[in-house]
Design a protein around this motif. Sequence first.
Motif, PDB file in Angstrom:
ATOM      1  N   GLY A 177     -33.879   9.944  15.851  1.00  0.00           N
ATOM      2  CA  GLY A 177     -32.925   8.973  16.402  1.00  0.00           C
ATOM      3  C   GLY A 177     -31.796   8.622  15.469  1.00  0.00           C
ATOM      4  N   ASP A 217     -27.811  17.678  13.932  1.00  0.00           N
ATOM      5  CA  ASP A 217     -28.413  17.805  15.264  1.00  0.00           C
ATOM      6  C   ASP A 217     -29.549  18.836  15.276  1.00  0.00           C
ATOM      7  OD1 ASP A 217     -26.589  16.150  17.207  1.00  0.00           O
ATOM      8  OD2 ASP A 217     -25.237  17.168  15.818  1.00  0.00           O
ATOM      9  N   THR A 263     -37.754  16.056  17.080  1.00  0.00           N
ATOM     10  CA  THR A 263     -38.199  15.708  18.437  1.00  0.00           C
ATOM     11  C   THR A 263     -39.286  16.658  18.912  1.00  0.00           C
ATOM     12  OG1 THR A 263     -35.976  14.879  18.931  1.00  0.00           O
ATOM     13  CG2 THR A 263     -37.418  15.346  20.802  1.00  0.00           C
ATOM     14  N   GLN A 272     -35.993  11.823  27.531  1.00  0.00           N
ATOM     15  CA  GLN A 272     -34.931  10.851  27.310  1.00  0.00           C
ATOM     16  C   GLN A 272     -34.056  11.272  26.120  1.00  0.00           C
ATOM     17  OE1 GLN A 272     -36.358   6.866  26.766  1.00  0.00           O
ATOM     18  NE2 GLN A 272     -34.314   5.993  26.495  1.00  0.00           N
ATOM     19  N   ALA A 273     -34.695  11.748  25.032  1.00  0.00           N
ATOM     20  CA  ALA A 273     -33.926  12.205  23.871  1.00  0.00           C
ATOM     21  C   ALA A 273     -33.081  13.427  24.229  1.00  0.00           C
ATOM     22  CB  ALA A 273     -34.871  12.540  22.720  1.00  0.00           C
ATOM     23  N   SER A 319     -31.944  14.161  27.239  1.00  0.00           N
ATOM     24  CA  SER A 319     -30.874  13.726  28.124  1.00  0.00           C
ATOM     25  C   SER A 319     -29.735  13.113  27.337  1.00  0.00           C
ATOM     26  CB  SER A 319     -31.427  12.721  29.138  1.00  0.00           C
ATOM     27  OG  SER A 319     -30.387  12.250  29.970  1.00  0.00           O
ATOM     28  N   LEU A 320     -30.079  12.377  26.273  1.00  0.00           N
ATOM     29  CA  LEU A 320     -29.059  11.745  25.434  1.00  0.00           C
ATOM     30  C   LEU A 320     -28.255  12.780  24.657  1.00  0.00           C
ATOM     31  CD1 LEU A 320     -27.766   9.192  24.198  1.00  0.00           C
ATOM     32  CD2 LEU A 320     -29.613   9.210  22.507  1.00  0.00           C
ATOM     33  N   ASN A 321     -28.953  13.759  24.079  1.00  0.00           N
ATOM     34  CA  ASN A 321     -28.275  14.717  23.214  1.00  0.00           C
ATOM     35  C   ASN A 321     -27.602  15.847  23.978  1.00  0.00           C
ATOM     36  OD1 ASN A 321     -28.969  14.201  20.138  1.00  0.00           O
ATOM     37  ND2 ASN A 321     -30.804  13.661  21.324  1.00  0.00           N
ATOM     38  N   SER A 334     -26.143  15.269  27.034  1.00  0.00           N
ATOM     39  CA  SER A 334     -25.342  14.639  28.088  1.00  0.00           C
ATOM     40  C   SER A 334     -23.945  15.240  28.117  1.00  0.00           C
ATOM     41  CB  SER A 334     -25.259  13.131  27.829  1.00  0.00           C
ATOM     42  OG  SER A 334     -24.558  12.876  26.622  1.00  0.00           O
ATOM     43  N   ALA A 344     -21.704  14.593  25.120  1.00  0.00           N
ATOM     44  CA  ALA A 344     -22.042  15.139  23.800  1.00  0.00           C
ATOM     45  C   ALA A 344     -21.161  16.333  23.469  1.00  0.00           C
ATOM     46  CB  ALA A 344     -23.518  15.548  23.757  1.00  0.00           C
ATOM     47  N   TRP A 376     -28.773  20.944  18.663  1.00  0.00           N
ATOM     48  CA  TRP A 376     -29.967  20.147  18.963  1.00  0.00           C
ATOM     49  C   TRP A 376     -30.947  20.960  19.797  1.00  0.00           C
ATOM     50  CZ3 TRP A 376     -32.996  18.409  22.827  1.00  0.00           C
ATOM     51  CH2 TRP A 376     -33.830  17.326  22.567  1.00  0.00           C
ATOM     52  N   TRP A 409     -27.535  20.759  31.925  1.00  0.00           N
ATOM     53  CA  TRP A 409     -26.542  20.707  30.842  1.00  0.00           C
ATOM     54  C   TRP A 409     -25.661  21.959  30.841  1.00  0.00           C
ATOM     55  CZ3 TRP A 409     -26.905  23.699  26.088  1.00  0.00           C
ATOM     56  CH2 TRP A 409     -25.880  23.417  25.190  1.00  0.00           C
TER      57      TRP A 409
END
Length: 810
Positions: free
Chosen positions: A652, A658, A665, A681-682, A684-686, A688, A691, A699, A724
């Motif tokens: 996080g 990355d 993760t 969730q991680a 989806s964040l990285n 997105s 990004a 990542w 993505w």
Amino acid sequence: MSDHDDAVAPPATSAEAPVERRRAPATHFFGIRHHGPGCARSLVRAFDELRPDCVLIEGPPESDDLLALVLDDAMVPPVALLGYCPDEPRLAVYHPFATFSPEWQALRWAAAHGAPARFIDLPLAHELAFEKAAREARQAAAEAAQAAPPVEVEPAAAADVDEAIVPEADEPLEHRDPLTWLARAAGYDDGESWWNHMVEERADGTELFEAIATAMTSLRAELGDRHPTPEAAQREALREAYMRQCVRAAQKEGFERIAVVCGAWHLPALRASVTAKADAALLKGLPKVKVQSTWVPWTYRHLTRASGYGAGIASPGWYEHLWNTHERPGQRAVGWLARVARLMRERDLDCSSAHLIEATRLAETLAALRERPAPGLTELDEASRTVLTLGDDAALHFIRDALVVGDQLGAVPPSVPTVPLQRDLEGLQKRLRLKPEAAQKSLDLDLRGDNDLARSHLLHRLALLDVPWGSVAKVGRSARGTFHEIWTLQWQPEFALRLIEASLWGQTVEQAATARTQARCAEAGSLAELSALVDQALLADLDLAVATATKALEDRAALTGDAAQLLATLPPLANVFRYGNVRQTDAALVSHVLDGLALRAAIGLPVACGGLDDSAAEALRGVVLSAHAAIALRDGEAATHAWRRALGQVAGQVGAHDLLKGVATRLLLDAGEWTNDAAAQAMSLNLSAGAEPAHAAAWLEGFLNRNAVVLLHDATVWSLVDDWLSALSDEHFIRVLPLVRRTFSAFAASELHDLSHKARQKAGPAQAAAPGGTGDDVFGAWDTDRAALPLPLLRTLLGLPAAASNGDAA
């Protein structure tokens, strides 16, 4: 062949000259090729006829006291005289001998007939002194070159170099091997094959040496002395001057029949008209070092030219066969092909008696056509290839290794002088039933047995002494932490010198390995090196060395804040727990060190992952993965908890690279620390839309971690990656494509196949819903206009008529 060497004797007055000539001893020169069976066979016959009362041989004079051992029953060639400087053992030289070496046969003949034998080459005390000076000069030049600022050299400066000193890369063969002149005159391609045919493989005779002397005299007169450097030329002149002096000394002692055995190239120089005064002046004031000598076992492989031995031969195994069959040349071909057949049958290759008969006939026919008295190695190889292997050269490789070269290892008597360390090793080899062999062999050790455990300790201790008798397999049962170690053993003759070098550390293998490891602890430049020493000392069962290395590791770790170094120390220490008690080692010796290092590494991990470029992040990824496996193997509660907490921080962390965030993760997901929802969730964040595509691709590469299992079996992860990629613009897709392709290229072929199959399955429903689409169509929606674009070019290439003007794509 005899020669009354009046030219090298001191000049006599005219009144004394007639009497002096009558009393002058007969000096007989025998020019030979080192390790030539034909020369050896002829030399023995010549000695039987001459009955010399003094034998002088080209070799190191410091070894004269060891010559009586040549008749010892325990002396089994190939062997070598090892001369070395005890103050600097790396200054050393070997003089090898095989059964078929002329010098060896001369030594045995002299010892058996009570004739004194002496070596007459330039003493090693001078030779090694020259070598030491040359090494120091090269080292000084290298240091000066590093310290001096770079200087640009004009291209014209190359013309100032003496072309006679620098050997040409494309130098003609006849310049490198003078015998090639004679070989080509006789219709041969090279000097090696010509010499084999004319000398080594033919019937012997004492007249051989007169012919050799004539040929060498002519060659040296025509070609002169060719040497790569002036220093080499000077050394050769010193050698020949010293040999002439030794001949004069034997003449003065009153011997009547002196036999001088030397390399054929030296013959003209030893018989040259050079005064004793000139030779004495040349040899005056030479540098010296202290020298010791001993006998050591040797191998046929180290007699070959490919091993780097200057006087090496191409086929020691074949030469041995020539020597053993010289009294029955008619059995040469049959005996050789029978050995070839035995090798083939051991490898389950077809080779019947009919094959042998046909191969023998073919070899003898080839020899007759080439006007040779008996088949040589060339004829036998051609017959084997034609009849036995049906033209398959691949099958001849093992024949060359096993027969043409051979894997024989010699032996020396126990009375041979040696260092206590070598004596201790010989005792351990005998007690543990580990016989040194030149052939490579596999050894499977069950560490639950006392004898196998002691064998493992010995091999690991020798490795610490830079005597790599064996190497342990890194795959298979050895790598999975079972009770087994799979070793590959092969003894090398140079290990004798390494044992002499290692003797300064102790008189037994255990003492020397302990002292050497303790010294290396003080020299270690990194924590990883110290950690590896702890592991090696434990495998070698050296308690004192383990304590020293552990203490050094603790002291060094307390002073460093480099998380990467701390991480690198963990895998070697974790190996202590691989075997548990089966090695009978106390894991508690290093457990507290490992736990402490793991805690320190976990604290420093988040900081180490920040501010890195791509190459540094890639390097750190391997260290992190190895450390993660080590901590999992240790399975300590405190260390494991701290490590997983550190991984969570990295996953996080805003400033972390990355790639490392993705790795963290994935490790947390695999360890069960994170649920699928948390990982999704991680992701989806990285991944997105907001990004940066390059960061998202890095990542993803870290998260997939060269393993497609999570993509194949987790629908959430699959959907996130799919969404993505689908959402990327053309420009962004082109930017991340190389990174994504690199990520997927690390997957196994079977994984790629499964991914492709899953992708087709996912595309099916969308295709079925498209106009004109079917569930079986794997190509997606059909764009007719785009598909028609290449059709005009295809029609032209295929010679088809042009399509109708209405754009019919049919």
